[in-house]
Design a protein around this motif. Sequence first.
Motif, PDB file in Angstrom:
ATOM      1  N   GLN A  63       0.832  -1.210   0.000  1.00  0.00           N
ATOM      2  CA  GLN A  63       0.000   0.000   0.000  1.00  0.00           C
ATOM      3  C   GLN A  63       0.869   1.265   0.000  1.00  0.00           C
ATOM      4  OE1 GLN A  63      -2.008  -1.387   3.540  1.00  0.00           O
ATOM      5  NE2 GLN A  63      -3.993  -1.467   2.496  1.00  0.00           N
ATOM      6  N   ILE A  64       1.970   1.210   0.731  1.00  0.00           N
ATOM      7  CA  ILE A  64       2.878   2.367   0.780  1.00  0.00           C
ATOM      8  C   ILE A  64       3.484   2.610  -0.603  1.00  0.00           C
ATOM      9  CG2 ILE A  64       5.041   3.258   1.763  1.00  0.00           C
ATOM     10  CD1 ILE A  64       4.340   1.679   4.349  1.00  0.00           C
ATOM     11  N   ASP A  65       3.917   1.527  -1.261  1.00  0.00           N
ATOM     12  CA  ASP A  65       4.508   1.671  -2.606  1.00  0.00           C
ATOM     13  C   ASP A  65       3.514   2.300  -3.575  1.00  0.00           C
ATOM     14  OD1 ASP A  65       6.820   0.567  -1.709  1.00  0.00           O
ATOM     15  OD2 ASP A  65       6.396  -1.468  -2.457  1.00  0.00           O
ATOM     16  N   GLU A  66       2.257   1.854  -3.486  1.00  0.00           N
ATOM     17  CA  GLU A  66       1.234   2.394  -4.387  1.00  0.00           C
ATOM     18  C   GLU A  66       1.017   3.889  -4.165  1.00  0.00           C
ATOM     19  OE1 GLU A  66      -2.414   0.141  -4.002  1.00  0.00           O
ATOM     20  OE2 GLU A  66      -1.369  -1.669  -4.709  1.00  0.00           O
ATOM     21  N   LEU A  67       0.926   4.272  -2.904  1.00  0.00           N
ATOM     22  CA  LEU A  67       0.693   5.695  -2.615  1.00  0.00           C
ATOM     23  C   LEU A  67       1.906   6.528  -3.029  1.00  0.00           C
ATOM     24  CD1 LEU A  67      -1.508   7.569  -1.392  1.00  0.00           C
ATOM     25  CD2 LEU A  67      -0.202   7.534   0.730  1.00  0.00           C
ATOM     26  N   LYS A  68       3.072   5.994  -2.778  1.00  0.00           N
ATOM     27  CA  LYS A  68       4.299   6.706  -3.142  1.00  0.00           C
ATOM     28  C   LYS A  68       4.355   6.930  -4.659  1.00  0.00           C
ATOM     29  CE  LYS A  68       8.958   7.650  -2.688  1.00  0.00           C
ATOM     30  NZ  LYS A  68       9.491   7.375  -3.982  1.00  0.00           N
ATOM     31  N   ALA A  69       3.982   5.905  -5.420  1.00  0.00           N
ATOM     32  CA  ALA A  69       3.976   6.023  -6.883  1.00  0.00           C
ATOM     33  C   ALA A  69       3.015   7.137  -7.322  1.00  0.00           C
ATOM     34  CB  ALA A  69       3.574   4.688  -7.507  1.00  0.00           C
ATOM     35  N   HIS A  70       1.901   7.241  -6.620  1.00  0.00           N
ATOM     36  CA  HIS A  70       0.918   8.289  -6.923  1.00  0.00           C
ATOM     37  C   HIS A  70       1.541   9.674  -6.738  1.00  0.00           C
ATOM     38  CE1 HIS A  70      -2.979  10.244  -7.181  1.00  0.00           C
ATOM     39  NE2 HIS A  70      -2.731  10.863  -6.029  1.00  0.00           N
ATOM     40  N   TYR A  71       2.273   9.834  -5.635  1.00  0.00           N
ATOM     41  CA  TYR A  71       2.913  11.129  -5.370  1.00  0.00           C
ATOM     42  C   TYR A  71       4.037  11.410  -6.378  1.00  0.00           C
ATOM     43  CZ  TYR A  71       0.301  12.308  -1.190  1.00  0.00           C
ATOM     44  OH  TYR A  71      -0.704  12.674  -0.336  1.00  0.00           O
ATOM     45  N   ASP A  72       4.800  10.379  -6.715  1.00  0.00           N
ATOM     46  CA  ASP A  72       5.887  10.578  -7.683  1.00  0.00           C
ATOM     47  C   ASP A  72       5.338  11.113  -9.001  1.00  0.00           C
ATOM     48  OD1 ASP A  72       7.793   9.755  -5.887  1.00  0.00           O
ATOM     49  OD2 ASP A  72       7.835   7.671  -6.595  1.00  0.00           O
ATOM     50  N   GLN A  73       4.243  10.518  -9.436  1.00  0.00           N
ATOM     51  CA  GLN A  73       3.596  10.937 -10.677  1.00  0.00           C
ATOM     52  C   GLN A  73       3.072  12.375 -10.560  1.00  0.00           C
ATOM     53  OE1 GLN A  73       3.595   9.485 -13.503  1.00  0.00           O
ATOM     54  NE2 GLN A  73       2.258  10.991 -14.510  1.00  0.00           N
ATOM     55  N   PHE A  74       2.437  12.646  -9.434  1.00  0.00           N
ATOM     56  CA  PHE A  74       1.866  13.973  -9.146  1.00  0.00           C
ATOM     57  C   PHE A  74       2.943  15.051  -9.305  1.00  0.00           C
ATOM     58  CE2 PHE A  74       0.274  17.411  -6.501  1.00  0.00           C
ATOM     59  CZ  PHE A  74      -1.110  17.341  -6.603  1.00  0.00           C
ATOM     60  N   LEU A  75       4.116  14.787  -8.732  1.00  0.00           N
ATOM     61  CA  LEU A  75       5.207  15.768  -8.766  1.00  0.00           C
ATOM     62  C   LEU A  75       5.638  16.086 -10.193  1.00  0.00           C
ATOM     63  CD1 LEU A  75       7.587  14.440  -5.950  1.00  0.00           C
ATOM     64  CD2 LEU A  75       5.849  16.226  -5.764  1.00  0.00           C
ATOM     65  N   THR A  76       5.750  15.053 -11.026  1.00  0.00           N
ATOM     66  CA  THR A  76       6.242  15.290 -12.386  1.00  0.00           C
ATOM     67  C   THR A  76       5.267  16.161 -13.166  1.00  0.00           C
ATOM     68  OG1 THR A  76       5.226  13.272 -13.211  1.00  0.00           O
ATOM     69  CG2 THR A  76       7.497  13.093 -12.494  1.00  0.00           C
ATOM     70  N   GLU A  77       3.964  16.057 -12.821  1.00  0.00           N
ATOM     71  CA  GLU A  77       2.986  16.894 -13.529  1.00  0.00           C
ATOM     72  C   GLU A  77       2.863  18.286 -12.921  1.00  0.00           C
ATOM     73  OE1 GLU A  77      -0.759  14.757 -14.067  1.00  0.00           O
ATOM     74  OE2 GLU A  77       0.417  12.910 -14.163  1.00  0.00           O
ATOM     75  N   LEU A  78       3.252  18.428 -11.655  1.00  0.00           N
ATOM     76  CA  LEU A  78       3.072  19.721 -10.980  1.00  0.00           C
ATOM     77  C   LEU A  78       4.215  20.695 -11.278  1.00  0.00           C
ATOM     78  CD1 LEU A  78       1.370  21.363  -8.857  1.00  0.00           C
ATOM     79  CD2 LEU A  78       2.941  20.459  -7.134  1.00  0.00           C
ATOM     80  N   PHE A  79       5.429  20.213 -11.094  1.00  0.00           N
ATOM     81  CA  PHE A  79       6.564  21.140 -11.193  1.00  0.00           C
ATOM     82  C   PHE A  79       7.005  21.303 -12.638  1.00  0.00           C
ATOM     83  CE2 PHE A  79       6.740  19.624  -6.813  1.00  0.00           C
ATOM     84  CZ  PHE A  79       6.885  20.822  -6.128  1.00  0.00           C
ATOM     85  N   SER A  80       7.477  22.500 -12.978  1.00  0.00           N
ATOM     86  CA  SER A  80       7.912  22.722 -14.361  1.00  0.00           C
ATOM     87  C   SER A  80       9.416  22.956 -14.462  1.00  0.00           C
ATOM     88  CB  SER A  80       7.141  23.896 -14.968  1.00  0.00           C
ATOM     89  OG  SER A  80       7.244  25.004 -14.109  1.00  0.00           O
ATOM     90  N   THR A  81      10.102  23.064 -13.315  1.00  0.00           N
ATOM     91  CA  THR A  81      11.560  23.254 -13.389  1.00  0.00           C
ATOM     92  C   THR A  81      12.278  22.086 -12.703  1.00  0.00           C
ATOM     93  OG1 THR A  81      11.737  24.379 -11.252  1.00  0.00           O
ATOM     94  CG2 THR A  81      11.250  25.769 -13.164  1.00  0.00           C
ATOM     95  N   GLU A  82      13.517  21.920 -13.060  1.00  0.00           N
ATOM     96  CA  GLU A  82      14.359  20.883 -12.471  1.00  0.00           C
ATOM     97  C   GLU A  82      14.481  21.090 -10.954  1.00  0.00           C
ATOM     98  OE1 GLU A  82      15.656  17.508 -12.902  1.00  0.00           O
ATOM     99  OE2 GLU A  82      15.051  18.498 -14.770  1.00  0.00           O
ATOM    100  N   ASN A  83      14.725  22.358 -10.578  1.00  0.00           N
ATOM    101  CA  ASN A  83      14.864  22.673  -9.154  1.00  0.00           C
ATOM    102  C   ASN A  83      13.601  22.383  -8.366  1.00  0.00           C
ATOM    103  OD1 ASN A  83      17.466  23.448  -9.294  1.00  0.00           O
ATOM    104  ND2 ASN A  83      17.065  25.668  -9.316  1.00  0.00           N
ATOM    105  N   GLY A  84      12.480  22.776  -8.947  1.00  0.00           N
ATOM    106  CA  GLY A  84      11.187  22.541  -8.294  1.00  0.00           C
ATOM    107  C   GLY A  84      10.978  21.057  -8.068  1.00  0.00           C
ATOM    108  N   LEU A  85      11.235  20.284  -9.111  1.00  0.00           N
ATOM    109  CA  LEU A  85      11.020  18.840  -9.032  1.00  0.00           C
ATOM    110  C   LEU A  85      11.937  18.209  -7.978  1.00  0.00           C
ATOM    111  CD1 LEU A  85       9.375  16.531 -10.222  1.00  0.00           C
ATOM    112  CD2 LEU A  85      11.154  16.198 -11.938  1.00  0.00           C
ATOM    113  N   THR A  86      13.171  18.667  -7.935  1.00  0.00           N
ATOM    114  CA  THR A  86      14.116  18.145  -6.942  1.00  0.00           C
ATOM    115  C   THR A  86      13.595  18.417  -5.531  1.00  0.00           C
ATOM    116  OG1 THR A  86      15.864  18.660  -8.484  1.00  0.00           O
ATOM    117  CG2 THR A  86      16.541  18.189  -6.226  1.00  0.00           C
ATOM    118  N   GLU A  87      13.126  19.646  -5.356  1.00  0.00           N
ATOM    119  CA  GLU A  87      12.567  20.040  -4.057  1.00  0.00           C
ATOM    120  C   GLU A  87      11.367  19.145  -3.697  1.00  0.00           C
ATOM    121  OE1 GLU A  87      12.044  22.487  -0.665  1.00  0.00           O
ATOM    122  OE2 GLU A  87      13.731  22.252  -2.041  1.00  0.00           O
ATOM    123  N   GLY A  88      10.451  18.964  -4.657  1.00  0.00           N
ATOM    124  CA  GLY A  88       9.270  18.128  -4.439  1.00  0.00           C
ATOM    125  C   GLY A  88       9.666  16.699  -4.086  1.00  0.00           C
ATOM    126  N   LYS A  89      10.643  16.169  -4.824  1.00  0.00           N
ATOM    127  CA  LYS A  89      11.072  14.785  -4.578  1.00  0.00           C
ATOM    128  C   LYS A  89      11.663  14.637  -3.181  1.00  0.00           C
ATOM    129  CE  LYS A  89      11.832  12.830  -9.142  1.00  0.00           C
ATOM    130  NZ  LYS A  89      12.789  12.727 -10.252  1.00  0.00           N
TER     131      LYS A  89
END
Length: 443
Positions: A63-89
């Motif tokens: 269940q943790i892996d599934e939720l984590k995958a959801h957040y990983d995907q969310f981040l790639t669609e939310l942030f538009s810069t490399e720095n932003g994405l790094t921060e989100g990750k």
Amino acid sequence: MQVWKFGGTSVGKPERMKSIRDLVTANETRKIVVLSALSGSTNALLAMGESLMKGEKAEANKQIDELKAHYDQFLTELFSTENGLTEGKAIVEKEFGFIRSLADLKIYTQKHDKQMVAEGELLSTQIFTAYMKEQGGSVVLLPALEFMSIDADNEPELAKIEEKLTGLLATQTDKQILVTQGFICRNPRGEVDNLKRGGSDYTASLIGGAITAEEIQIWTDIDGMHNNDPRIVSRTFPVRELLFEEAAELAYFGAKILHPSTITPAKMRGVPVRLKNTMAPDAPGTVIKSSISGGAEIKAIAAKDNITAIYVHSTRMLNAYGFLRKVFDVFEKFKTPVDMITTSEVSVAVTIDNPENLDKITEELSQFADMEEHDRNQSIICIVGNFLADKPGIAIRILEAVKGIPIRMISYGASEHNISLLVDSAHKNEALEALNEGLFEFN
Ligand code: ASP
Ligand code: MG
């Protein structure tokens, strides 16, 4: 300063989160922005907790892996810069690291479960703050766990919250948007706790009350409070203005749009609460305040299901003072709140919504009264408005509207804002529709 709260669906998709940034930055007003967890996260975290309570570690890790995958995907669609994405990750890695450490515990307790469920709001607020920063916003995160607290009875400590929050705000005078977590708080032991499901509305109101905000706005995806349940009744419309008392009755008796406790802190400090729609931000929504000029007499209807009616008879209630006290002592003893009450000369009927201790309550009542069979599966239908006591004609309009429907109980006169009917739940939809057609005008 205003307090704006966004629920799970409003932050649940990257594009929705982006539009929230647009909304909160569209004007110059300084705001505290209260966020729920991304939709589905609280349920997912609770499910993990359940697995861990049962000792099913493998299931929890899945269940943790599934939720984590959801957040990983969310981040790639939310942030538009490399720095932003790094921060989100970095945020997601840190919080999921903590979630995994909870899952690794030898003994997983209630205390850990509260920490687990708090992760939803901790994630959403940090991600949103990082996104606002990426977009060049003037933003800072105010950790709710530093100012939001409840006492031993799970009641928020408004005075303490006010003191701590005011202190915290004094150190943050330059930022335009102050983001904080809904729902989560600390208990008297200093542990992470929460304000119960749907509690983010309550957080917003507690903050708004504590700082006597100019306004509290609760953003959802419906056009304010409707005059009736749009899922059941065919024609409904948003109510423009409600008194605090009216909104409290509606929230308590079933209107899903607001957490029932929400109104209290706002009402205490006279801070207006506005319900707004993120999908139609220019629509006026519903404003809840302490006085309204004019407006309709009958404002709205709500219904609450899973009600049990209990009938208590005494052959000696006449002249017997103390009988009602004895009855209510029993409910108090079993910590069971009573919603509706009606009395006759020898009988009392009450309703409860928590039947957990029903058998014990009945058993104890039967020591001094005759108990008739109780009725389960009842619904309270609550009609709300401004029913001045000396004004004739309201009750007849209501009863006329439901004349074909069997009514179990009627409660009228305790408040100038509420008339309640008890019906068997099998008749609920029909009653709501009949009241809707009978009490409101449609053009
Ligand atoms: N995230 C919490 C819940 O789902 C609190 C809230 O959304 O109001 O109940
Ligand atoms: Mg909610």
